[in-house]
Structures are given as structure tokens and as C-alpha cells.
Design a protein around this motif. Sequence first.
Motif, short mmCIF file in Angstrom:
data_model
loop_
_atom_site.label_atom_id
_atom_site.label_comp_id
_atom_site.label_asym_id
_atom_site.label_seq_id
_atom_site.Cartn_x
_atom_site.Cartn_y
_atom_site.Cartn_z
N TRP A 54 0.82 -1.21 0.00
CA TRP A 54 0.00 0.00 0.00
C TRP A 54 0.85 1.26 0.00
CZ3 TRP A 54 -0.50 -4.01 3.58
CH2 TRP A 54 -1.55 -4.90 3.30
N ARG A 55 2.08 1.15 -0.52
CA ARG A 55 3.00 2.30 -0.50
C ARG A 55 2.46 3.51 -1.25
NH1 ARG A 55 5.73 -1.36 -3.93
NH2 ARG A 55 7.02 -2.01 -2.16
N ASP A 56 1.68 3.28 -2.28
CA ASP A 56 1.13 4.41 -3.04
C ASP A 56 0.17 5.25 -2.18
OD1 ASP A 56 2.58 3.63 -5.24
OD2 ASP A 56 0.92 2.52 -6.16
N SER A 57 -0.54 4.59 -1.29
CA SER A 57 -1.46 5.33 -0.44
C SER A 57 -0.72 6.22 0.55
CB SER A 57 -2.39 4.36 0.31
OG SER A 57 -1.66 3.58 1.24
N TYR A 58 0.50 5.83 0.91
CA TYR A 58 1.31 6.66 1.82
C TYR A 58 1.62 8.00 1.17
CZ TYR A 58 5.26 8.24 4.67
OH TYR A 58 6.11 8.99 5.45
N ALA A 59 2.14 7.95 -0.05
CA ALA A 59 2.45 9.19 -0.76
C ALA A 59 1.19 9.98 -1.08
CB ALA A 59 3.22 8.88 -2.05
N ALA A 60 0.13 9.27 -1.46
CA ALA A 60 -1.12 9.97 -1.81
C ALA A 60 -1.70 10.71 -0.61
CB ALA A 60 -2.13 8.97 -2.36
N LEU A 61 -1.62 10.10 0.58
CA LEU A 61 -2.18 10.74 1.77
C LEU A 61 -1.47 12.06 2.07
CD1 LEU A 61 -3.89 10.79 4.37
CD2 LEU A 61 -2.04 9.48 5.47
N TRP A 62 -0.15 12.04 2.10
CA TRP A 62 0.58 13.23 2.53
C TRP A 62 0.64 14.30 1.46
CZ3 TRP A 62 0.54 13.47 7.38
CH2 TRP A 62 0.65 12.32 8.16
N HIS A 63 0.25 13.98 0.24
CA HIS A 63 0.16 15.00 -0.81
C HIS A 63 -1.28 15.46 -1.04
CE1 HIS A 63 4.22 13.41 -1.70
NE2 HIS A 63 4.44 14.66 -2.04
N THR A 64 -2.19 15.06 -0.17
CA THR A 64 -3.58 15.51 -0.27
C THR A 64 -3.68 16.98 0.11
OG1 THR A 64 -4.39 13.30 0.32
CG2 THR A 64 -5.92 15.15 0.58
N PRO A 65 -4.25 17.82 -0.76
CA PRO A 65 -4.36 19.25 -0.42
C PRO A 65 -5.44 19.50 0.63
CG PRO A 65 -5.37 18.83 -2.55
CD PRO A 65 -4.74 17.54 -2.12
N ALA A 66 -5.18 20.48 1.47
CA ALA A 66 -6.15 20.91 2.49
C ALA A 66 -5.92 22.39 2.72
CB ALA A 66 -5.97 20.13 3.79
N GLY A 67 -7.01 23.11 3.02
CA GLY A 67 -6.87 24.55 3.16
C GLY A 67 -7.89 25.16 4.08
N LEU A 79 -0.99 17.95 3.05
CA LEU A 79 -0.95 17.54 4.46
C LEU A 79 0.47 17.50 5.00
CD1 LEU A 79 -3.64 14.69 4.66
CD2 LEU A 79 -3.82 17.08 5.38
N GLN A 80 1.43 17.10 4.17
CA GLN A 80 2.81 17.05 4.65
C GLN A 80 3.32 18.45 5.01
OE1 GLN A 80 6.07 15.91 1.92
NE2 GLN A 80 6.69 14.45 3.49
N HIS A 81 2.96 19.46 4.19
CA HIS A 81 3.39 20.81 4.49
C HIS A 81 2.63 21.40 5.68
CE1 HIS A 81 5.39 20.66 0.54
NE2 HIS A 81 6.19 21.58 1.07
N TRP A 82 1.38 20.98 5.90
CA TRP A 82 0.68 21.41 7.11
C TRP A 82 1.41 20.89 8.34
CZ3 TRP A 82 -2.35 25.26 7.81
CH2 TRP A 82 -3.28 25.67 6.83
N VAL A 83 1.91 19.65 8.26
CA VAL A 83 2.69 19.12 9.38
C VAL A 83 4.01 19.84 9.52
CG1 VAL A 83 3.89 17.07 10.25
CG2 VAL A 83 1.60 16.86 9.28
N ASN A 84 4.75 19.97 8.40
CA ASN A 84 6.11 20.51 8.46
C ASN A 84 6.15 22.01 8.70
OD1 ASN A 84 6.83 17.91 7.89
ND2 ASN A 84 7.63 18.32 5.85
N GLY A 319 7.31 12.40 12.18
CA GLY A 319 8.01 11.17 11.81
C GLY A 319 7.20 10.33 10.85
N LEU A 320 5.88 10.25 11.07
CA LEU A 320 5.02 9.46 10.19
C LEU A 320 4.99 10.07 8.79
CD1 LEU A 320 3.00 7.09 10.01
CD2 LEU A 320 1.21 8.70 10.68
N ALA A 321 5.01 11.40 8.70
CA ALA A 321 4.90 12.07 7.41
C ALA A 321 6.20 12.12 6.63
CB ALA A 321 4.37 13.50 7.61
N ASN A 322 7.35 11.98 7.32
CA ASN A 322 8.63 12.21 6.65
C ASN A 322 9.59 11.03 6.64
OD1 ASN A 322 8.87 15.39 6.07
ND2 ASN A 322 7.74 15.09 7.97
N ALA A 323 9.34 10.02 7.46
CA ALA A 323 10.30 8.91 7.56
C ALA A 323 9.99 7.77 6.61
CB ALA A 323 10.34 8.39 9.00
#
Length: 460
Positions: A54-67, A79-84, A319-323
Motif C-alpha cells: 500500500w506504499r502508493d497510499s502513503y504518498a497519496a495521503l501526505w500530498h492531499t491538499p487541504a486549506g 498535508l505534509q506541508h501542514w505538518v512541516n 516522523g510518520l509524514a517524513n520517515a
Amino acid sequence: MTTAPVRGAARPALRERMTTLAPGLRTFLSTEAGSAVALLAATVLALVWANSPWRDSYAALWHTPAGVFLGGAGLELDLQHWVNDAAMALFFAVVGLEINREATRGELRDPRAVAVPALGALGGLLVPVGVFLLVEGGGEAAHGWGVVMSTDTAFLVGVLALFGPRCPDRLRLFLLTLAIVDDIGAITAMAVFYTDEVDLRALAVSGALVLALLALRLRRVWQLTPYVVVGLALWGAVLASGVHATIAGVLVGLLVPTSLPRDERRDDVAAHARRFLHEGGADREHAAERAGRAAVPTGDRLQRVLHPWSAYVVVPLFGLANAGVNLDPETLADAFRSRLTIGVAVALVVGNAVGITGAATLALRLGLGDLPGRVRWGHLLGGAVLAGIGFTISLFIAGLAFDDPVQLEHAKIGVLTGSLVAAVAGSLLLRWLGERLPLCSPPRLPPELPPLPWGGAARS
């Protein structure tokens, strides 16, 4: 035969002062130790997820836009930038608050107490950078030198708590001071060298908001709300300026008051409490509550709110979003042929061990400071190896330094490898030294009583 005094041994007053840690500092250390466990679990989950079917879902989740939008205005990030960029501002605010508190009324006030870990941290900043550039050999990834500058405070304290010697409080305090000074250098480098473009108007607004925070501090405003409102505005202005928005968290942490209030504030608590106990009522209860809050440093109250969220939510989420790095055999083989991966790993382990130990030893030889309590040179060496754990801020700077996904992946593998080696080697070294160079003070035995007149020993 007389024994020469050990150079670097603590003065009696300093040794006595290090016997116990302040309650606030002990709470900080225990929270950081718990955070390390949560961060480790999140890291393992990220690695398993990123290497699963399910590796594709990992990348897809953290690149989901939110605003967040209001009318035609709004802010949208993935989502990754919201975390970072947003959530990690809380982490950096906690770092700033701890630096602020230690400089105001903690160990950073004493020049001799801070000299050895501060100079050790300077060596731990400069030598790893030199080692990385030497291994990288001026290649295209050389601009990622900032990745190897920082020590992960949570993992450092957590590993020390789990695998370090018995009674490691003095060593924790030494390494925490070192990590704090190290964080100052890494954050400064991040702000100065990893900012691409700057919007001068937004930067001017940021400067005005920093002055507003300073004015609140100088006027001894004790309420949290004004600092939170100005801090949120500062985060938005810094984000718009092009400087990384987490710097706003550091500035808020450094500028919120952490000095102890005047004595009359504490007297007010007793007076309002007596009135409430005597008269009762909602108004008296509210007045007593406000008096109690005013008698506690604003920074302490803010840290009490933010630190658990930072330790148990923000840092594990980071860690979950970047490791999540692909660790298939082909990727690993390619990474370990890369000078970038080797340079990061070697710089974290060897650079910190050599830089921290060498600079701290020089400070001791020059008589600039002392080692706290029963900490010895061997503990310093083990702690320097352990300081090579450069996880959170190292991954953070890697994301700023590398746009190429392959280089970013190689840098992350280097961080994970170097941090793992540093954690294992430092833990083994400290456990071995802990059996030979105890950090605990010897137990105090009751004085021996004189023998009884009819023979035998008196009972204590």
C-alpha cells in the motif's frame, strides 16, 4: 602520596546544586523520553507503510491538499506541508521556551556550567559539516550540509532513559544543554541558508509583530491570549515572507516571559484564596484563579499546554509524514553507493563524536568550565556518540535542502542509518561506562556507633 585534582571536576557548590533537577526540567525530560517512544513507533509505522503493497497510499495521503478559506482569501497546503510548516511550529516554540527558561533562571545562566556543553555543541555543529563536505567532495549535494548539524533532543533523552547508566540526571542535564545550544545553531542556519526568496513587505510585518511580542514582554503582560494572537499572526507573516514559518515558533518561545513574577503576585494568590474560602461565590473563585495564573511565569503556562501536544502528537506525526523511505534492496544498494548517504551517516556519528568530545575537552583543559556532578570524560565521550542521533531537525532540513526526490531519499537513508548507529553505539558505550564510572552519589551510611561497655555493637 597526594592525588592531583581531576581537571574538569565540578566545584563543590556546583556539584551540590546538580544533586537534584528542578521540577520543571524533570517534567521536560520525562515528556521528551515519552516522546521518543511515540516517535520511534511512528517512524517504524512510516517505514513499514512505505515499503508495503500500500506504499502508493502513503504518498497519496501526505500530498492531499487541504486549506482554510474565508471568502476569496485562504491558505492551501498539502498535508505534509501542514505538518512541516504549521504543526512543527509548535515543536520549535517548545524548543524556544526551553531555551528561554534555561537562559532566564536555569543552567544557561551560569557561564561555567554552560561553557563546556556550549563549546561541545559548537564542535558538534562545525565538525560534522566539515566531515560531510569532505566525504561529499564538493558534489552537487554539498548544499545539504545543514542536515548533519542537529541533535534530536527527544531521541537523545529517550535513549538515555532506556539504555543509559543508572541515575543519569546530571548527564541528561549536560546533554540537554548541549542539545539546546546545538538547536540554536541549526535553527539559525535553517533560517539564513535555507531560505530561497524573501518578500520584504511580509518580512517587515514580521518584524513589527516581533516588536509587539517584545512590548508585551517588557510590559509584563501575563495573560496568554495576547501572545497567542500575535504569535499566530507572526506565523502567517513569516510564511508569506518566504522564510520558513517554523521560525515564528522559535521567536514566540524566546520572547514569552519566563522569569518568576514579583512577590506581590504570590501574595495576591493567598489573599484571594482566603476571600474565596471565607465568602465563596463565582466572582471570588474567578479572582483567585486569575491571581494563581498571574503568579506563574507565562512561559511555564504556555509550555505546560504545548509540550504534551508537541511531544505526543506533532513530533510523531512529523516522523510518520517524513520517515517513509523506500528500503528495497535496489534503493539501498544505490543509496550506500552515494556519497550523500555515506557523508550524512559518517558526519552524524564520527563528526559529533570527534567534534563534541574535542571541543568540550579543550574547554576543560583551558579551565573555561566544569563537568556537572559525577560526570566524567568517559561519559562525555559516550554522550557525544549518542548526540549523533540527528532525526527530527535533520529530516526537516533535508526536506528544505533537496528538491530532487532521489537526493532527498538518499539523505533520509543517511539520517536513519547514522542515527541508528549513533543510538546503538552510544547506548552500549554509556552502559559499559555506567558500570565503571557511576553517576550516582555513594549512599550515605549512618555514623558508626561506639561499642557497648559489655561488648558487641550498638544498634542504630
